[in-house]
Motif scaffolding. Structure first.
Motif, PDB file in Angstrom:
ATOM      1  N   PRO A  75     -35.667 -22.325  -8.254  1.00 59.23           N
ATOM      2  CA  PRO A  75     -34.424 -22.579  -9.370  1.00 59.23           C
ATOM      3  C   PRO A  75     -33.363 -23.351  -8.800  1.00 59.23           C
ATOM      4  CG  PRO A  75     -34.935 -20.085  -9.508  1.00 59.23           C
ATOM      5  CD  PRO A  75     -35.320 -20.994  -8.316  1.00 59.23           C
ATOM      6  N   LEU A  76     -32.480 -23.850 -10.112  1.00 59.01           N
ATOM      7  CA  LEU A  76     -31.432 -24.881 -10.288  1.00 59.01           C
ATOM      8  C   LEU A  76     -30.338 -24.353 -10.613  1.00 59.01           C
ATOM      9  CD1 LEU A  76     -32.684 -28.462  -9.585  1.00 59.01           C
ATOM     10  CD2 LEU A  76     -31.738 -26.872  -7.698  1.00 59.01           C
ATOM     11  N   GLU A  77     -28.878 -24.802 -10.290  1.00 58.43           N
ATOM     12  CA  GLU A  77     -28.523 -23.385 -11.316  1.00 58.43           C
ATOM     13  C   GLU A  77     -27.695 -24.583 -12.613  1.00 58.43           C
ATOM     14  OE1 GLU A  77     -25.824 -21.042 -11.990  1.00 58.43           O
ATOM     15  OE2 GLU A  77     -27.150 -20.459 -10.582  1.00 58.43           O
ATOM     16  N   ALA A  78     -28.233 -25.549 -12.552  1.00 59.38           N
ATOM     17  CA  ALA A  78     -28.089 -26.096 -14.074  1.00 59.38           C
ATOM     18  C   ALA A  78     -28.869 -27.347 -13.728  1.00 59.38           C
ATOM     19  CB  ALA A  78     -26.733 -27.195 -13.534  1.00 59.38           C
ATOM     20  N   SER A 107     -36.923 -30.140 -10.564  1.00 56.95           N
ATOM     21  CA  SER A 107     -36.328 -30.187 -11.761  1.00 56.95           C
ATOM     22  C   SER A 107     -34.958 -28.683 -11.841  1.00 56.95           C
ATOM     23  CB  SER A 107     -37.151 -30.457 -12.524  1.00 56.95           C
ATOM     24  OG  SER A 107     -37.972 -28.822 -13.137  1.00 56.95           O
ATOM     25  N   GLY A 108     -35.346 -28.428 -11.478  1.00 56.89           N
ATOM     26  CA  GLY A 108     -35.133 -26.953 -11.085  1.00 56.89           C
ATOM     27  C   GLY A 108     -35.136 -25.853 -11.958  1.00 56.89           C
ATOM     28  N   ASN A 109     -36.412 -26.821 -13.029  1.00 55.16           N
ATOM     29  CA  ASN A 109     -37.248 -25.396 -13.944  1.00 55.16           C
ATOM     30  C   ASN A 109     -36.354 -25.577 -15.507  1.00 55.16           C
ATOM     31  OD1 ASN A 109     -39.597 -24.846 -11.958  1.00 55.16           O
ATOM     32  ND2 ASN A 109     -38.058 -22.761 -11.160  1.00 55.16           N
ATOM     33  N   TRP A 110     -35.401 -26.777 -15.738  1.00 55.15           N
ATOM     34  CA  TRP A 110     -35.458 -25.986 -16.400  1.00 55.15           C
ATOM     35  C   TRP A 110     -35.659 -28.160 -17.833  1.00 55.15           C
ATOM     36  CZ3 TRP A 110     -31.039 -24.307 -18.413  1.00 55.15           C
ATOM     37  CH2 TRP A 110     -29.758 -23.693 -16.999  1.00 55.15           C
ATOM     38  N   PHE A 111     -35.873 -27.326 -18.590  1.00 56.20           N
ATOM     39  CA  PHE A 111     -36.347 -27.878 -19.806  1.00 56.20           C
ATOM     40  C   PHE A 111     -35.524 -28.105 -20.859  1.00 56.20           C
ATOM     41  CE2 PHE A 111     -39.745 -25.657 -17.823  1.00 56.20           C
ATOM     42  CZ  PHE A 111     -41.355 -26.095 -17.570  1.00 56.20           C
ATOM     43  N   TRP A 118     -30.973 -27.448 -23.064  1.00 61.34           N
ATOM     44  CA  TRP A 118     -31.441 -26.981 -21.772  1.00 61.34           C
ATOM     45  C   TRP A 118     -31.815 -25.662 -21.544  1.00 61.34           C
ATOM     46  CZ3 TRP A 118     -32.966 -31.564 -18.550  1.00 61.34           C
ATOM     47  CH2 TRP A 118     -32.256 -33.106 -18.487  1.00 61.34           C
ATOM     48  N   VAL A 119     -33.134 -25.377 -21.602  1.00 63.88           N
ATOM     49  CA  VAL A 119     -33.799 -23.892 -21.292  1.00 63.88           C
ATOM     50  C   VAL A 119     -34.571 -23.817 -20.006  1.00 63.88           C
ATOM     51  CG1 VAL A 119     -35.458 -24.427 -22.219  1.00 63.88           C
ATOM     52  CG2 VAL A 119     -34.601 -21.874 -21.970  1.00 63.88           C
ATOM     53  N   ARG A 120     -33.931 -22.911 -18.707  1.00 62.46           N
ATOM     54  CA  ARG A 120     -34.470 -22.819 -17.683  1.00 62.46           C
ATOM     55  C   ARG A 120     -35.940 -22.080 -18.312  1.00 62.46           C
ATOM     56  NH1 ARG A 120     -31.424 -20.727 -12.841  1.00 62.46           N
ATOM     57  NH2 ARG A 120     -32.727 -18.481 -12.980  1.00 62.46           N
ATOM     58  N   GLY A 123     -30.220  -5.668 -27.538  1.00 57.40           N
ATOM     59  CA  GLY A 123     -31.885  -5.631 -27.930  1.00 57.40           C
ATOM     60  C   GLY A 123     -32.635  -5.256 -26.984  1.00 57.40           C
ATOM     61  N   ALA A 124     -33.208  -4.576 -26.753  1.00 59.41           N
ATOM     62  CA  ALA A 124     -33.889  -3.815 -25.551  1.00 59.41           C
ATOM     63  C   ALA A 124     -35.376  -4.516 -25.371  1.00 59.41           C
ATOM     64  CB  ALA A 124     -34.265  -1.794 -25.993  1.00 59.41           C
ATOM     65  N   GLY A 125     -35.318  -4.594 -24.095  1.00 58.46           N
ATOM     66  CA  GLY A 125     -37.718  -5.531 -24.295  1.00 58.46           C
ATOM     67  C   GLY A 125     -36.379  -6.773 -24.140  1.00 58.46           C
ATOM     68  N   TRP A 126     -35.621  -7.507 -25.055  1.00 60.11           N
ATOM     69  CA  TRP A 126     -35.517  -9.321 -24.852  1.00 60.11           C
ATOM     70  C   TRP A 126     -34.142  -9.279 -24.102  1.00 60.11           C
ATOM     71  CZ3 TRP A 126     -31.388 -12.822 -26.016  1.00 60.11           C
ATOM     72  CH2 TRP A 126     -31.879 -13.415 -26.352  1.00 60.11           C
ATOM     73  N   GLN A 127     -34.661 -10.906 -23.520  1.00 63.61           N
ATOM     74  CA  GLN A 127     -33.493 -11.096 -22.132  1.00 63.61           C
ATOM     75  C   GLN A 127     -33.293 -12.297 -22.262  1.00 63.61           C
ATOM     76  OE1 GLN A 127     -31.948 -10.137 -19.184  1.00 63.61           O
ATOM     77  NE2 GLN A 127     -32.577  -8.381 -19.479  1.00 63.61           N
ATOM     78  N   PRO A 128     -31.784 -13.505 -22.716  1.00 63.67           N
ATOM     79  CA  PRO A 128     -31.823 -13.907 -22.550  1.00 63.67           C
ATOM     80  C   PRO A 128     -32.092 -14.748 -21.193  1.00 63.67           C
ATOM     81  CG  PRO A 128     -29.565 -12.943 -22.395  1.00 63.67           C
ATOM     82  CD  PRO A 128     -30.901 -12.276 -22.306  1.00 63.67           C
ATOM     83  N   LEU A 129     -32.399 -16.190 -22.071  1.00 66.49           N
ATOM     84  CA  LEU A 129     -33.144 -17.274 -20.990  1.00 66.49           C
ATOM     85  C   LEU A 129     -31.852 -17.866 -19.668  1.00 66.49           C
ATOM     86  CD1 LEU A 129     -36.115 -18.481 -22.553  1.00 66.49           C
ATOM     87  CD2 LEU A 129     -35.966 -17.279 -20.403  1.00 66.49           C
ATOM     88  N   PRO A 130     -31.796 -18.332 -19.467  1.00 59.94           N
ATOM     89  CA  PRO A 130     -30.579 -18.984 -18.831  1.00 59.94           C
ATOM     90  C   PRO A 130     -30.490 -19.888 -19.561  1.00 59.94           C
ATOM     91  CG  PRO A 130     -32.076 -19.054 -16.558  1.00 59.94           C
ATOM     92  CD  PRO A 130     -32.485 -18.146 -17.670  1.00 59.94           C
ATOM     93  N   VAL A 131     -29.614 -20.910 -20.153  1.00 60.50           N
ATOM     94  CA  VAL A 131     -28.888 -22.663 -20.302  1.00 60.50           C
ATOM     95  C   VAL A 131     -28.144 -23.559 -20.348  1.00 60.50           C
ATOM     96  CG1 VAL A 131     -30.438 -21.577 -22.800  1.00 60.50           C
ATOM     97  CG2 VAL A 131     -27.687 -20.673 -22.283  1.00 60.50           C
ATOM     98  N   HIS A 132     -28.414 -24.537 -20.863  1.00 56.23           N
ATOM     99  CA  HIS A 132     -26.736 -25.786 -20.710  1.00 56.23           C
ATOM    100  C   HIS A 132     -27.208 -26.224 -21.437  1.00 56.23           C
ATOM    101  CE1 HIS A 132     -25.139 -27.660 -17.465  1.00 56.23           C
ATOM    102  NE2 HIS A 132     -25.330 -28.677 -18.133  1.00 56.23           N
TER     103      HIS A 132
END
Ligand code: FES
Ligand SMILES: [Fe+2]
Length: 339
Positions: free
Chosen positions: A157-160, A55-59, A146-148, A130-139
């Motif tokens: 992990p997969l790119e997409a 799944s490349g960790n995508w949900f 989708w979010v990874r 935003g210190a301490g806040w990191q965006p997640l990979p999205v598609h």
């Protein structure tokens, strides 16, 4: 003349090009039982093969159109609180749902200039802020967002994400529905990989269902890993649409039903199972996010669409009942497994 004689006569006289066919009334209990084909070991083997695919960790997070630029969308995925919204260009952004300062729910934040502003003390978060806040990979595939989540997925992990092939966007119409059950993603997948229950458990929607081919239990090549079904969708009392469809799993939490023959050929119904986490009762919750991408390229579709206003309430009721019943099946499967 009996009802079935009348139905048979009507069927023979029906214009062959029409997508809707008359459906003779049949006795539910008189159908051919299907339990002999629906072998538990065969269904379990198909579920296990699906689970072994990457799944490349995508949900799937939600329907694309649920995520907007004027307010945040909050949910949880595999126990992690996630917030999503759109930036000033309409791009999808997602990240942790708790404010990095004191944990305020960012699902209740305000969107300002493409970033989120925390309601508690005004901290601004978003890509690059935003210190301490990191965006997640999205598609964003145009139908689904989708979010990874690498920690939750635990895979390479997969790119997409693995997005099923769909009808072209210009010709297709899509709709997405979400509901949540007390079960795990595998229970949703197992329900969809049992096509044999169709006309028994959902006689209001399906009739004359036969499983034309099913994969074996061992040594199944990816291309052969599909269930092929002939079925008539009941669209109104006495009317049905016969189609041929196949079910397959491109990744562990997705089951795709593709209509390969008949009205709506090329259309897909994607069932995505997204684990939400545990409820307050300690039991798992799973969202079923179902995307219907219907191909409208065929001329017959116009006939069906012209009739849609009349058929829609009937179909909506049937679909709601299908979801309820399928979720009850999945929940029962989980319940039996967890006892
Ligand atoms: S909790 Fe968000 S700024 Fe304080
Ligand atoms: Fe079902």
């Amino acid at each position: 003349m009996s009802t079935s004689d009348a139905g048979g006569r009507l069927a023979r006289r029906w214009p062959p090009g029409w997508p809707l066919r008359p459906l003779p009334r049949g006795q539910w209990a008189a159908q051919q039982p299907t339990y002999a084909g629906a072998r538990p070991a065969l269904i379990d083997a198909a579920v296990k093969r699906a689970q072994a695919r990457p799944s490349g960790n995508w949900f799937v997070l939600a329907a694309s159109r649920e995520i907007r630029g004027d307010r945040p969308f909050g949910t949880s995925v595999a126990g992690a609180e996630v917030v999503a919204w759109r930036d000033t260009e309409g791009g999808l952004v997602a990240g942790p749902g708790a404010c990095p300062h004191l944990g305020a729910p960012m699902a209740l934040a305000a969107v300002d200039c493409g970033a989120l502003v925390c309601r508690w003390h005004g901290l601004r978060v978003g890509p690059g802020v935003g210190a301490g806040w990191q965006p997640l990979p999205v598609h964003d595939d145009g139908v689904l967002a989708w979010v990874r989540l690498d920690a939750a997925g635990g895979e390479e992990p997969l790119e997409a994400p693995v997005v099923p092939a769909r009808p072209r966007r210009e010709s297709g119409v899509d709709s997405v529905a979400t509901l949540t059950g007390v079960c795990e993603p595998a229970d949703i997948v197992a329900n969809r990989l049992d096509p044999w229950h169709g006309s028994w458990f959902h006689p209001y929607s399906f009739s004359r269902l036969s499983v034309l081919s099913a994969p074996g239990e061992v040594d199944v090549a990816d291309d052969d890993d599909r269930f092929v079904v002939a079925v008539t969708f009941r669209v109104a009392p006495g009317l049905g649409v016969p189609v041929r469809a196949e079910f397959s799993c491109p990744e562990p939490r997705t089951v795709v039903m593709r209509i390969t023959d008949g009205e709506g050929a090329g259309s897909v119904v994607e069932t995505h199972a997204t684990p939400r986490g545990r409820g307050t009762d300690g039991r798992p919750r799973t969202a079923v996010i179902e995307a219907v991408v219907a191909d409208s390229g065929r001329p017959g579709f116009a006939v069906a669409r012209a009739m849609a206003p009349a058929l829609r309430p009937v179909m909506r009721r049937a679909v709601a009942r299908l979801w309820r019943d399928d979720l009850a099946y999945a929940e029962r499967r989980y319940q039996l497994r967890s006892m």
